[in-house]
Design a protein around this motif. Structure first.
Motif, PDB file in Angstrom:
ATOM      1  N   GLN A   5       0.590  -1.047  -0.352  1.00  0.00           N
ATOM      2  CA  GLN A   5       0.267  -0.095  -0.098  1.00  0.00           C
ATOM      3  C   GLN A   5       1.120   1.308   0.060  1.00  0.00           C
ATOM      4  O   GLN A   5      -0.236   2.642   0.130  1.00  0.00           O
ATOM      5  N   THR A   6       2.805   1.179  -0.038  1.00  0.00           N
ATOM      6  CA  THR A   6       3.051   2.658   0.042  1.00  0.00           C
ATOM      7  C   THR A   6       3.992   2.260  -0.526  1.00  0.00           C
ATOM      8  O   THR A   6       4.898   1.263  -1.348  1.00  0.00           O
ATOM      9  N   ALA A   7       4.748   3.851  -0.353  1.00  0.00           N
ATOM     10  CA  ALA A   7       6.013   3.605  -1.375  1.00  0.00           C
ATOM     11  C   ALA A   7       6.641   5.259   0.106  1.00  0.00           C
ATOM     12  O   ALA A   7       5.473   5.968   0.432  1.00  0.00           O
ATOM     13  N   LEU A   8       7.900   4.686  -0.155  1.00  0.00           N
ATOM     14  CA  LEU A   8       8.793   5.099   0.626  1.00  0.00           C
ATOM     15  C   LEU A   8      10.077   5.973  -0.467  1.00  0.00           C
ATOM     16  O   LEU A   8      10.449   5.466  -0.941  1.00  0.00           O
ATOM     17  N   PHE A   9       9.751   7.797   0.287  1.00  0.00           N
ATOM     18  CA  PHE A   9      11.225   8.484  -0.975  1.00  0.00           C
ATOM     19  C   PHE A   9      11.852   8.935   0.851  1.00  0.00           C
ATOM     20  O   PHE A   9      11.411   9.933   1.158  1.00  0.00           O
ATOM     21  N   THR A  10      13.133   8.478   0.556  1.00  0.00           N
ATOM     22  CA  THR A  10      14.150   8.817   1.511  1.00  0.00           C
ATOM     23  C   THR A  10      14.958   9.376   1.075  1.00  0.00           C
ATOM     24  O   THR A  10      15.731   9.476   0.065  1.00  0.00           O
ATOM     25  N   ASP A  11      15.244  10.901   1.683  1.00  0.00           N
ATOM     26  CA  ASP A  11      16.881  11.737   1.640  1.00  0.00           C
ATOM     27  C   ASP A  11      18.164  10.728   2.777  1.00  0.00           C
ATOM     28  O   ASP A  11      18.211   9.611   2.608  1.00  0.00           O
ATOM     29  N   THR A  61      16.931   0.364  -4.950  1.00  0.00           N
ATOM     30  CA  THR A  61      15.859   0.648  -4.996  1.00  0.00           C
ATOM     31  C   THR A  61      14.858  -0.227  -6.229  1.00  0.00           C
ATOM     32  O   THR A  61      14.632  -0.579  -7.389  1.00  0.00           O
ATOM     33  N   SER A  62      13.416   0.208  -6.433  1.00  0.00           N
ATOM     34  CA  SER A  62      12.127  -0.127  -6.379  1.00  0.00           C
ATOM     35  C   SER A  62      11.128   0.780  -7.414  1.00  0.00           C
ATOM     36  O   SER A  62      10.322  -0.234  -7.690  1.00  0.00           O
ATOM     37  N   ALA A  63      11.502   2.012  -7.000  1.00  0.00           N
ATOM     38  CA  ALA A  63      10.620   3.477  -7.933  1.00  0.00           C
ATOM     39  C   ALA A  63      11.502   3.984  -8.890  1.00  0.00           C
ATOM     40  O   ALA A  63      12.610   3.655  -7.993  1.00  0.00           O
ATOM     41  N   PRO A  64      10.929   4.706  -9.547  1.00  0.00           N
ATOM     42  CA  PRO A  64      11.789   6.352 -10.342  1.00  0.00           C
ATOM     43  C   PRO A  64      12.428   7.012  -8.714  1.00  0.00           C
ATOM     44  O   PRO A  64      11.632   7.150  -7.919  1.00  0.00           O
ATOM     45  N   ARG A 206       5.166  15.394  -7.019  1.00  0.00           N
ATOM     46  CA  ARG A 206       3.833  15.233  -7.472  1.00  0.00           C
ATOM     47  C   ARG A 206       4.369  14.317  -8.517  1.00  0.00           C
ATOM     48  O   ARG A 206       2.773  14.057  -9.120  1.00  0.00           O
ATOM     49  N   SER A 207       4.743  14.788  -9.130  1.00  0.00           N
ATOM     50  CA  SER A 207       5.020  14.559 -10.773  1.00  0.00           C
ATOM     51  C   SER A 207       4.920  12.949 -10.551  1.00  0.00           C
ATOM     52  O   SER A 207       4.488  12.432 -11.870  1.00  0.00           O
ATOM     53  N   LEU A 208       5.558  12.173  -9.841  1.00  0.00           N
ATOM     54  CA  LEU A 208       4.901  10.619  -9.425  1.00  0.00           C
ATOM     55  C   LEU A 208       3.538  10.573  -9.177  1.00  0.00           C
ATOM     56  O   LEU A 208       3.705   9.176  -9.246  1.00  0.00           O
ATOM     57  N   MET A 213       3.336   2.759 -11.716  1.00  0.00           N
ATOM     58  CA  MET A 213       3.611   1.509 -10.334  1.00  0.00           C
ATOM     59  C   MET A 213       3.601   2.207  -9.083  1.00  0.00           C
ATOM     60  O   MET A 213       3.513   1.507  -7.754  1.00  0.00           O
ATOM     61  N   LEU A 214       2.894   3.211  -8.767  1.00  0.00           N
ATOM     62  CA  LEU A 214       2.973   4.330  -7.554  1.00  0.00           C
ATOM     63  C   LEU A 214       1.543   4.614  -7.133  1.00  0.00           C
ATOM     64  O   LEU A 214       1.341   5.001  -6.507  1.00  0.00           O
ATOM     65  N   ALA A 215       0.874   4.477  -8.789  1.00  0.00           N
ATOM     66  CA  ALA A 215      -1.043   5.373  -8.580  1.00  0.00           C
ATOM     67  C   ALA A 215      -1.469   3.967  -7.075  1.00  0.00           C
ATOM     68  O   ALA A 215      -1.511   2.947  -6.935  1.00  0.00           O
ATOM     69  N   GLY A 216      -1.655   4.869  -6.206  1.00  0.00           N
ATOM     70  CA  GLY A 216      -3.494   4.924  -5.192  1.00  0.00           C
ATOM     71  C   GLY A 216      -2.180   4.632  -4.277  1.00  0.00           C
ATOM     72  O   GLY A 216      -2.877   4.116  -3.136  1.00  0.00           O
ATOM     73  N   ARG A 217      -1.075   5.017  -3.747  1.00  0.00           N
ATOM     74  CA  ARG A 217       0.072   3.926  -3.141  1.00  0.00           C
ATOM     75  C   ARG A 217      -0.189   5.660  -1.923  1.00  0.00           C
ATOM     76  O   ARG A 217      -0.041   7.171  -2.190  1.00  0.00           O
TER      77      ARG A 217
END
Length: 275
Positions: A5-11, A61-64, A206-208, A213-217
């Motif tokens: 259900q999630t996506a994590l973007f980390t610095d 990584t599994s997403a842009p 926002r563009s992602l 592959m990220l829709a709805g997460r």
């Protein structure tokens, strides 16, 4: 929430990386586990992709990902750039030439698809800045031509900082957006970044949202410093490590352990499952 259900973007610096500029074994294990369970993991960094890889090693990584402080999106799995924003060279170059005259020991870096163009002689480059920004190509500003530039990084010795800051202040808002950067890898150091006026980590995130592959997460984001502000504002759930500056903690829903205590592991194994 489950990984699916999630996506994590980390610095990176100050968040995923510890103070030695490394990803701990504990963070790596948690990220591997998260991706294997269907989580979308990506980085959101000011670093250039090849430079980031030098610190990330084999971390998957599994997403842009968001690179260059939001001036571009980059897919590490294919080695290709996605959406991107560029500085206005017609406005930027005269300012940079003025800086090079007024600040004799200026460290000047331009970030392009070719990589980091270091427009300071190697012998004059600040050692810590140079070590943190390899690989790079040494060149001169006049030799860059009309190449698109995603961002510019500047560093001056303390005795020349005031002169540089005044020139940057005079042009801010028209030619670029001015952001302070910092790292504690190898010793605390603060530098200046010039970004396109319409670019930030938040703009890139926002563009992602429309990426298939990220829709709805649910988007989680983690960061510790000013260049993460827009990223954390744009995220659905914002998280700060304990070492983050107070202004970043204030806009985050959660503050977890420090970057030296495996903050990303804590987010993935402790925070996400209970939300």
């Amino acid at each position: 929430m489950t990984p699916q259900q999630t996506a994590l973007f980390t610095d990176l610096d100050g968040t995923l990386f510890n103070s030695e500029g490394k990803v701990s074994a504990e963070n790596r294990a948690a990220i591997d586990e998260y991706i294997a369970a269907g989580g979308m993991f990506a980085i959101a960094t000011g670093r250039e992709p090849r430079n980031a890889l030098g610190f990330l090693g084999q971390l998957p990584t599994s997403a842009p990902s968001i690179v260059l402080n939001g001036s571009s999106v980059y897919d590490f799995s294919t080695g290709t750039y996605g959406a991107g924003w560029h500085l206005d060279r017609a406005k930027l170059d005269p300012i940079l030439r003025r800086l090079q005259t007024a600040v004799p020991n200026l460290d000047l870096q331009l970030y392009t698809k070719r990589g980091i163009l270091y427009c300071t002689p190697e012998a004059l480059a600040q050692p810590q800045m140079l070590r943190l920004h390899r690989p790079c190509i040494f060149t001169e500003l006049d030799a860059v031509g009309e190449e698109d530039v995603f961002k510019c990084v500047l560093f001056a010795p303390p005795e020349q900082e005031a002169a540089m800051a005044e020139i940057l202040r005079q042009a801010e808002g028209d030619a670029y957006r001015h952001v302070l950067g910092t790292t504690d890898v190898g010793g605390k150091i603060t530098y200046h970044e010039l970004l396109p006026t319409d670019a930030s980590k938040g703009t890139a995130l926002r563009s992602l949202r429309s990426h298939p592959m990220l829709a709805g997460r649910t988007f989680f984001a983690a960061g510790d410093y000013w260049n993460d502000y827009e990223l954390l504002r744009e995220a659905d759930i914002a998280v700060a490590p304990a070492n983050a500056i107070d202004e970043i903690k204030a806009i985050c829903a959660y503050t977890v352990v420090s970057n030296n205590d495996h903050a990303i592991r804590h987010i993935l194994r402790e925070l996400m499952p209970r939300l």
